[in-house]
Motif scaffolding. Structure first.
Motif: not given
Length: 82
Positions: A8-10, A34-37, A43-45, A75-76
């Motif tokens: 996420n943060a990265g 970086i997905g929702t898992a 946040d990353a998405v 996410d997509c």
């Protein structure tokens, strides 16, 4: 940048750094996390969507690989809506 266990943060740090009307030919962030898992708030998405989003002043990107990042249909949709 693939296979680096970017989370996420990265991921947000990378995407935010690229966002500022940058021209990037290719970005490969495949095989990270970086997905929702791992990011239930997406946040990353959202940072990725901002990076590629025209209405956000996003970057010019020729090729983007986000394969194998545990992204789902929602996410997509977030990325595509920008």
């Amino acid at each position: 940048m693939s296979w680096n266990n970017i989370r996420n943060a990265g991921a947000c740090a990378v995407f935010d750094a690229i966002t500022a009307k940058t021209s990037v030919e290719s970005l490969d962030v495949g095989y990270n996390a970086i997905g929702t898992a791992t990011d239930t708030e997406r946040d990353a998405v959202k940072c990725l969507a901002k990076m590629v989003g025209e209405d956000e002043g996003g970057c010019s990107l020729t090729h983007l690989n986000v394969s194998h990042n545990q992204m789902n249909a929602k996410d997509c949709e977030i990325i595509a809506s920008k």
